[in-house]
Design a protein around this motif. Structure first.
Motif, PDB file in Angstrom:
ATOM      1  N   ARG A  30     -29.686  20.146 -44.702  1.00  0.00           N
ATOM      2  CA  ARG A  30     -30.253  21.497 -44.611  1.00  0.00           C
ATOM      3  C   ARG A  30     -29.376  22.506 -45.343  1.00  0.00           C
ATOM      4  NH1 ARG A  30     -31.247  19.987 -38.923  1.00  0.00           N
ATOM      5  NH2 ARG A  30     -33.405  19.324 -38.860  1.00  0.00           N
ATOM      6  N   GLU A  31     -28.061  22.364 -45.192  1.00  0.00           N
ATOM      7  CA  GLU A  31     -27.141  23.271 -45.887  1.00  0.00           C
ATOM      8  C   GLU A  31     -27.303  23.144 -47.402  1.00  0.00           C
ATOM      9  OE1 GLU A  31     -25.060  25.709 -44.834  1.00  0.00           O
ATOM     10  OE2 GLU A  31     -26.004  25.365 -42.882  1.00  0.00           O
ATOM     11  N   LEU A  32     -27.401  21.911 -47.878  1.00  0.00           N
ATOM     12  CA  LEU A  32     -27.611  21.704 -49.316  1.00  0.00           C
ATOM     13  C   LEU A  32     -28.925  22.320 -49.772  1.00  0.00           C
ATOM     14  CD1 LEU A  32     -26.467  18.037 -49.991  1.00  0.00           C
ATOM     15  CD2 LEU A  32     -25.494  20.114 -50.933  1.00  0.00           C
ATOM     16  N   ALA A  33     -29.971  22.101 -48.985  1.00  0.00           N
ATOM     17  CA  ALA A  33     -31.284  22.630 -49.357  1.00  0.00           C
ATOM     18  C   ALA A  33     -31.265  24.156 -49.391  1.00  0.00           C
ATOM     19  CB  ALA A  33     -32.346  22.128 -48.388  1.00  0.00           C
ATOM     20  N   LYS A  34     -30.546  24.759 -48.442  1.00  0.00           N
ATOM     21  CA  LYS A  34     -30.441  26.221 -48.436  1.00  0.00           C
ATOM     22  C   LYS A  34     -29.732  26.713 -49.690  1.00  0.00           C
ATOM     23  CE  LYS A  34     -29.091  26.665 -43.990  1.00  0.00           C
ATOM     24  NZ  LYS A  34     -28.489  27.345 -42.846  1.00  0.00           N
ATOM     25  N   SER A  35     -28.744  25.959 -50.171  1.00  0.00           N
ATOM     26  CA  SER A  35     -28.027  26.374 -51.376  1.00  0.00           C
ATOM     27  C   SER A  35     -28.942  26.347 -52.603  1.00  0.00           C
ATOM     28  CB  SER A  35     -26.796  25.501 -51.604  1.00  0.00           C
ATOM     29  OG  SER A  35     -27.168  24.205 -52.018  1.00  0.00           O
ATOM     30  N   PHE A  36     -29.994  25.538 -52.554  1.00  0.00           N
ATOM     31  CA  PHE A  36     -30.968  25.497 -53.642  1.00  0.00           C
ATOM     32  C   PHE A  36     -32.090  26.510 -53.439  1.00  0.00           C
ATOM     33  CE2 PHE A  36     -29.152  21.318 -54.534  1.00  0.00           C
ATOM     34  CZ  PHE A  36     -29.068  21.383 -55.916  1.00  0.00           C
ATOM     35  N   GLY A  37     -32.082  27.190 -52.309  1.00  0.00           N
ATOM     36  CA  GLY A  37     -33.092  28.213 -52.058  1.00  0.00           C
ATOM     37  C   GLY A  37     -34.379  27.673 -51.461  1.00  0.00           C
ATOM     38  N   VAL A  38     -34.338  26.490 -50.890  1.00  0.00           N
ATOM     39  CA  VAL A  38     -35.523  25.918 -50.257  1.00  0.00           C
ATOM     40  C   VAL A  38     -35.777  26.662 -48.951  1.00  0.00           C
ATOM     41  CG1 VAL A  38     -36.539  23.821 -49.289  1.00  0.00           C
ATOM     42  CG2 VAL A  38     -35.044  23.669 -51.275  1.00  0.00           C
ATOM     43  N   GLU A  39     -37.014  27.054 -48.737  1.00  0.00           N
ATOM     44  CA  GLU A  39     -37.353  27.793 -47.527  1.00  0.00           C
ATOM     45  C   GLU A  39     -37.898  26.856 -46.458  1.00  0.00           C
ATOM     46  OE1 GLU A  39     -39.920  31.057 -48.349  1.00  0.00           O
ATOM     47  OE2 GLU A  39     -38.638  31.827 -49.929  1.00  0.00           O
ATOM     48  N   GLY A  40     -37.670  27.212 -45.211  1.00  0.00           N
ATOM     49  CA  GLY A  40     -38.200  26.446 -44.091  1.00  0.00           C
ATOM     50  C   GLY A  40     -37.436  25.172 -43.799  1.00  0.00           C
ATOM     51  N   VAL A  41     -36.158  25.129 -44.165  1.00  0.00           N
ATOM     52  CA  VAL A  41     -35.389  23.896 -43.982  1.00  0.00           C
ATOM     53  C   VAL A  41     -35.118  23.591 -42.515  1.00  0.00           C
ATOM     54  CG1 VAL A  41     -34.287  23.942 -46.238  1.00  0.00           C
ATOM     55  CG2 VAL A  41     -33.189  25.082 -44.329  1.00  0.00           C
ATOM     56  N   HIS A  42     -35.136  24.597 -41.668  1.00  0.00           N
ATOM     57  CA  HIS A  42     -34.824  24.366 -40.255  1.00  0.00           C
ATOM     58  C   HIS A  42     -35.891  23.522 -39.572  1.00  0.00           C
ATOM     59  CE1 HIS A  42     -31.331  26.873 -40.340  1.00  0.00           C
ATOM     60  NE2 HIS A  42     -32.014  27.833 -40.917  1.00  0.00           N
ATOM     61  N   ALA A  43     -37.098  23.577 -40.061  1.00  0.00           N
ATOM     62  CA  ALA A  43     -38.182  22.809 -39.453  1.00  0.00           C
ATOM     63  C   ALA A  43     -38.326  21.424 -40.080  1.00  0.00           C
ATOM     64  CB  ALA A  43     -39.495  23.568 -39.595  1.00  0.00           C
ATOM     65  N   MET A  44     -37.567  21.146 -41.131  1.00  0.00           N
ATOM     66  CA  MET A  44     -37.717  19.878 -41.847  1.00  0.00           C
ATOM     67  C   MET A  44     -36.853  18.787 -41.240  1.00  0.00           C
ATOM     68  SD  MET A  44     -37.760  20.914 -45.822  1.00  0.00           S
ATOM     69  CE  MET A  44     -38.954  22.021 -46.493  1.00  0.00           C
ATOM     70  N   LYS A  45     -37.368  17.583 -41.329  1.00  0.00           N
ATOM     71  CA  LYS A  45     -36.627  16.412 -40.888  1.00  0.00           C
ATOM     72  C   LYS A  45     -35.900  15.813 -42.084  1.00  0.00           C
ATOM     73  CE  LYS A  45     -39.876  15.318 -37.250  1.00  0.00           C
ATOM     74  NZ  LYS A  45     -40.819  14.366 -36.720  1.00  0.00           N
ATOM     75  N   LYS A  46     -35.015  14.893 -41.791  1.00  0.00           N
ATOM     76  CA  LYS A  46     -34.216  14.258 -42.836  1.00  0.00           C
ATOM     77  C   LYS A  46     -35.115  13.595 -43.883  1.00  0.00           C
ATOM     78  CE  LYS A  46     -30.515  10.923 -43.437  1.00  0.00           C
ATOM     79  NZ  LYS A  46     -29.508  10.106 -42.763  1.00  0.00           N
ATOM     80  N   GLU A  47     -36.183  12.950 -43.420  1.00  0.00           N
ATOM     81  CA  GLU A  47     -37.088  12.256 -44.334  1.00  0.00           C
ATOM     82  C   GLU A  47     -37.764  13.218 -45.309  1.00  0.00           C
ATOM     83  OE1 GLU A  47     -37.454  11.872 -40.873  1.00  0.00           O
ATOM     84  OE2 GLU A  47     -36.210  10.082 -40.847  1.00  0.00           O
ATOM     85  N   GLU A  48     -37.910  14.469 -44.902  1.00  0.00           N
ATOM     86  CA  GLU A  48     -38.527  15.468 -45.772  1.00  0.00           C
ATOM     87  C   GLU A  48     -37.495  16.111 -46.697  1.00  0.00           C
ATOM     88  OE1 GLU A  48     -41.946  17.040 -42.680  1.00  0.00           O
ATOM     89  OE2 GLU A  48     -39.904  17.798 -42.488  1.00  0.00           O
ATOM     90  N   LEU A  49     -36.266  16.230 -46.224  1.00  0.00           N
ATOM     91  CA  LEU A  49     -35.228  16.899 -47.003  1.00  0.00           C
ATOM     92  C   LEU A  49     -34.719  16.048 -48.162  1.00  0.00           C
ATOM     93  CD1 LEU A  49     -33.236  18.468 -44.054  1.00  0.00           C
ATOM     94  CD2 LEU A  49     -34.416  19.734 -45.846  1.00  0.00           C
ATOM     95  N   VAL A  50     -34.587  14.747 -47.940  1.00  0.00           N
ATOM     96  CA  VAL A  50     -34.004  13.879 -48.972  1.00  0.00           C
ATOM     97  C   VAL A  50     -34.809  13.925 -50.272  1.00  0.00           C
ATOM     98  CG1 VAL A  50     -33.465  11.482 -49.564  1.00  0.00           C
ATOM     99  CG2 VAL A  50     -32.772  12.394 -47.358  1.00  0.00           C
TER     100      VAL A  50
END
Length: 124
Positions: A30-50
């Motif tokens: 989630r921290e990595l995704a936030k650094s890329f500016g991805v929105e809604g990372v708090h609701a995402m699961k690992k399978e969605e983030l990878v």
């Protein structure tokens, strides 16, 4: 000088992490995704983030999610099988409440079969 520090910090956040993405925990992803500016990372699961992070880093996804083969030959993910198991369990409870023993037994067998499929897919 101040702008240079900002770009250096931004470049640091875009570097590949030392650990493989699959080995990282969901909060790390989630921290990595936030650094890329991805929105809604708090609701995402690992399978969605990878997959999102792999796309952001330009990594080709060579190993898609674990697949379990359904009776019809259609490949489904383990998550889909587990979701179906949860639905079948609810249906089984409803059949038990209604006193329908035949349907309860049918659902029990379906649940067991799907559990076997999900276990096989995980270990395959």
């Amino acid at each position: 000088m101040e702008e240079t520090n900002k770009t250096d910090a931004n470049a640091e956040s875009k570097k590949m992490p030392e650990k493989p993405l699959e080995k990282m925990t969901a909060p790390e992803l989630r921290e990595l995704a936030k650094s890329f500016g991805v929105e809604g990372v708090h609701a995402m699961k690992k399978e969605e983030l990878v997959p999102i992070l792999k796309e952001a880093y330009g990594i080709k996804d060579e190993t898609p999610g674990k697949k379990a083969v359904q009776a019809g030959g259609k490949a489904v993910t383990v998550r889909e099988v587990k979701d179906r198991i949860a639905k079948l369990k609810k249906d089984k409870a409803a059949a038990l409440e209604a006193g329908d023993r035949k349907m309860r037994n049918i659902l029990r067998r379906r649940i067991n079969r799907d559990k076997k499929r999900s276990r096989r897919a995980v270990h395959a």
